[in-house]
Motif scaffolding. Structure first.
Motif, PDB file in Angstrom:
ATOM      1  N   ARG A 182       0.848  -1.199   0.000  1.00  0.00           N
ATOM      2  CA  ARG A 182       0.000   0.000   0.000  1.00  0.00           C
ATOM      3  C   ARG A 182       0.877   1.239   0.000  1.00  0.00           C
ATOM      4  O   ARG A 182       1.959   1.240   0.586  1.00  0.00           O
ATOM      5  N   PRO A 189      -7.369   1.786  -0.224  1.00  0.00           N
ATOM      6  CA  PRO A 189      -7.562   0.811   0.849  1.00  0.00           C
ATOM      7  C   PRO A 189      -7.002  -0.571   0.522  1.00  0.00           C
ATOM      8  O   PRO A 189      -6.941  -0.979  -0.639  1.00  0.00           O
ATOM      9  N   VAL A 191      -6.825  -4.537   2.812  1.00  0.00           N
ATOM     10  CA  VAL A 191      -6.974  -5.299   4.050  1.00  0.00           C
ATOM     11  C   VAL A 191      -6.547  -6.745   3.805  1.00  0.00           C
ATOM     12  O   VAL A 191      -6.502  -7.210   2.672  1.00  0.00           O
ATOM     13  N   GLU A 208     -11.439  -4.377  -0.037  1.00  0.00           N
ATOM     14  CA  GLU A 208     -12.422  -4.141   1.019  1.00  0.00           C
ATOM     15  C   GLU A 208     -12.682  -5.422   1.794  1.00  0.00           C
ATOM     16  O   GLU A 208     -12.656  -6.524   1.233  1.00  0.00           O
ATOM     17  N   SER A 209     -12.999  -5.254   3.061  1.00  0.00           N
ATOM     18  CA  SER A 209     -13.241  -6.400   3.926  1.00  0.00           C
ATOM     19  C   SER A 209     -14.474  -7.188   3.500  1.00  0.00           C
ATOM     20  O   SER A 209     -14.599  -8.371   3.829  1.00  0.00           O
ATOM     21  N   ARG A 221      -6.478  -7.254   9.766  1.00  0.00           N
ATOM     22  CA  ARG A 221      -6.320  -5.806   9.908  1.00  0.00           C
ATOM     23  C   ARG A 221      -6.097  -5.190   8.536  1.00  0.00           C
ATOM     24  O   ARG A 221      -5.997  -5.897   7.526  1.00  0.00           O
ATOM     25  N   ASP A 222      -5.992  -3.874   8.514  1.00  0.00           N
ATOM     26  CA  ASP A 222      -5.622  -3.166   7.296  1.00  0.00           C
ATOM     27  C   ASP A 222      -4.120  -3.277   7.079  1.00  0.00           C
ATOM     28  O   ASP A 222      -3.331  -3.312   8.042  1.00  0.00           O
ATOM     29  N   GLN A 224      -0.934  -1.431   6.517  1.00  0.00           N
ATOM     30  CA  GLN A 224      -0.616  -0.069   6.921  1.00  0.00           C
ATOM     31  C   GLN A 224       0.021   0.718   5.766  1.00  0.00           C
ATOM     32  O   GLN A 224       0.568   0.131   4.829  1.00  0.00           O
ATOM     33  N   MET A 265     -12.953   0.014   6.782  1.00  0.00           N
ATOM     34  CA  MET A 265     -11.726   0.562   6.190  1.00  0.00           C
ATOM     35  C   MET A 265     -10.965   1.338   7.255  1.00  0.00           C
ATOM     36  O   MET A 265     -11.505   2.287   7.838  1.00  0.00           O
ATOM     37  N   ASP A 266      -9.729   0.922   7.498  1.00  0.00           N
ATOM     38  CA  ASP A 266      -8.897   1.568   8.521  1.00  0.00           C
ATOM     39  C   ASP A 266      -9.639   1.637   9.856  1.00  0.00           C
ATOM     40  O   ASP A 266      -9.582   2.630  10.579  1.00  0.00           O
TER      41      ASP A 266
END
Length: 512
Positions: A182, A189, A191, A208-209, A221-222, A224, A265-266
């Motif tokens: 990322r 985004p 994840v 996206e989750s 988690r996302d 980073q 998201m985050d």
């Protein structure tokens, strides 16, 4: 905007990739692709169209392998056409395929460097191909027959020093595993999650989750900002911060429009952020017109529905689904060409007359970009007998282009660019127009995660978080993105694609 997914499983992952892409279809309807790896061999299927149209049983039967990546695309930088469907692939070193969501802001410079310094040939005008070749070149410099996790991370760190912009990527290295990374600002985004099976742990990375839900993955988690994830074909997970300077400033327009409401998201629930948008917008309406005469709130489906419900509840007025959506028409915002967008609005939405007739209607939309959709819907509301038609935008005025992967076009095609709120109101034909304030929009999102204190709000402010966007760049972007030039570019790409197909057919005939 695009959607990406990558899976490292314990069996064939083709169906997981397919199911995940269907959950990410809202992020791109121009093209779709899946690439899998079995041993050291890649298998791929990609083409223009929706996920359900691109993949058939015969394709899924040959997309074997326990590691794979997938992509759904809508065009931003570059053009549209079959040749630009992703994932992209290079054979050296190792064999690398990549799928990308976002946009590089220094594509032209890096393309030139790749040719002059690295002697690498690019076949398209896509920044995704540029990104793939930079990664390949940095891996080539390591010059190892059997690279380690640290080698991959080192290459990604070197790559990030050469490129700028917003990006989230998944890459597959033949025989080694899955890479995901990322951008240092976390604009786009990304994840990752896992699920336990009798054979062991499987991992998925996605935009996206919501992609996890359909196949039973648990969100870890996302990824980073500036972080990379490497998962070996055996299922060993490695992560590392690869960027020397990283700061989370995610794109707030994901919360406004692009992301599905059932995504996280985050650490922020998109659904709850949209609820808060509606509540804050209601407070603005009451501040401006405490004695308003709104009879009914009607959302413009689908992305404004949550905000519209919260707005109506806060105002204490009726909420009604007064517009019926044809679900077989794509999202008009991401359709190329103004004439196609205009035509699609009438095909896409149809009013229920009894919800409009004789009433003062407050229409709610997530945002106003070109103004094409809201102009026609306001006219439709009047034709359905509305007494007055008010319009509320859950986002502030969109006045500047997006340079990080959203096709918010040249500034002169944005209805709010250079116009006051009153002028926009007159342009779209509303009796009253109210916008969300930027402060309230940021608060609606940041309330979901106190650790996220800043967002990329460049489409509202003209302030670009990467710090490398000047007027010359925006002028070049305007030239590339305005509708007239995009139509010319798309025709050229289509001619080139047809020529390549014809050459392939001729060669196949000769071989036969």
């Amino acid at each position: 905007m695009c959607g990406i997914v990558g899976v490292v499983g314990k069996g064939n992952v083709n169906l997981q990739l397919y199911d995940a892409l269907t959950m990410l279809q809202h992020r791109g309807q121009d093209a779709a692709g899946i690439l899998t790896c079995h041993g050291n061999k890649f298998a791929q299927q990609k083409s223009n169209g929706l996920v359900r149209d691109v993949f058939r049983t015969r394709h899924m039967q040959r997309l074997v392998g326990q590691v794979g990546i997938g992509h759904v695309r809508y065009p931003t930088a570059g053009s549209s056409g079959p040749a630009l469907a992703q994932p992209f692939y290079v054979n050296s070193p190792y064999g690398i395929a990549l799928a990308h969501n976002g946009n590089l802001t220094n594509t032209e410079q890096v393309s030139d460097d790749l040719y002059r310094a690295d002697l690498r040939h690019l076949n398209t005008d896509s920044d995704s191909e540029v990104l793939l070749n930079v990664l390949a070149q940095e891996l080539l410099k390591i010059n190892k027959l059997k690279p380690t996790a640290e080698d991959f991370f080192s290459a990604i760190g070197a790559m990030e020093k050469r490129i700028r912009g917003g990006y989230a990527c998944v890459a597959l290295v033949a025989g080694y595993g899955l890479l995901a990374f990322r951008d240092p600002n976390g604009i786009r985004p990304l994840v990752f999650g896992k699920r336990e099976t009798p054979q062991g742990t499987e991992y998925m990375v996605a935009s996206e989750s919501v992609a996890f839900d359909v196949v039973g993955y648990e969100l870890i988690r996302d990824v980073q900002p500036g972080e990379a994830v490497y998962i070996t074909t055996e299922g060993e997970l490695h992560t590392k911060q690869c960027s020397e300077v990283a700061k989370l400033t995610p794109c707030i327009f994901e919360h406004v429009y692009f992301a599905r409401p059932d995504s996280l998201m985050d650490g922020i629930s998109v659904y709850k952020s949209r609820l808060r948008q509606g509540e804050r917008l209601a407070a603005t309406i009451l501040e401006q017109r405490p004695d308003h005469d709104i009879d009914v709130v009607i959302p413009i489906p689908d992305s404004s529905r949550v905000a519209g419900q919260a707005l109506a509840h806060s105002l204490g007025v009726k909420f009604r689904e007064g517009l019926v959506k044809n679900r077989y028409i794509g999202r008009t915002f991401i359709m190329p060409g103004q004439q196609q967008r205009k035509k699609s609005v009438r095909q896409k939405l149809n009013p229920i007359r009894l919800e409009f007739e004789g009433k003062n209607v407050m229409l709610v939309d997530d945002s106003i970009v070109r103004g094409t959709t809201c102009q026609q819907i306001i006219q439709m509301a009047r034709e359905a007998g509305a007494n007055k038609v008010y319009f509320a935008s859950a986002a502030p005025p969109v006045r500047y282009p997006n340079v990080y992967g959203i096709d918010m076009p040249s500034a002169r095609e944005l209805i709010a660019h250079g116009r006051t709120v009153e002028e926009v109101c007159a342009e779209i034909g509303a009796d009253w127009l109210v916008y969300q304030s930027l402060e309230d929009l940021i608060a609606a999102s940041s309330e979901g995660n106190e650790n996220v204190t800043e967002f990329d709000c460049s489409v509202f402010t003209g302030e670009y978080v990467t710090g490398d966007v000047d007027q010359a760049y925006l002028d070049q972007l305007d030239s590339a993105r305005n509708d007239g030039n995009k139509r010319k570019s798309d025709k050229a790409i289509e001619r080139g694609s047809n020529a390549l197909i014809g050459l392939h057919n001729d060669n196949a005939a000769e071989a036969g």
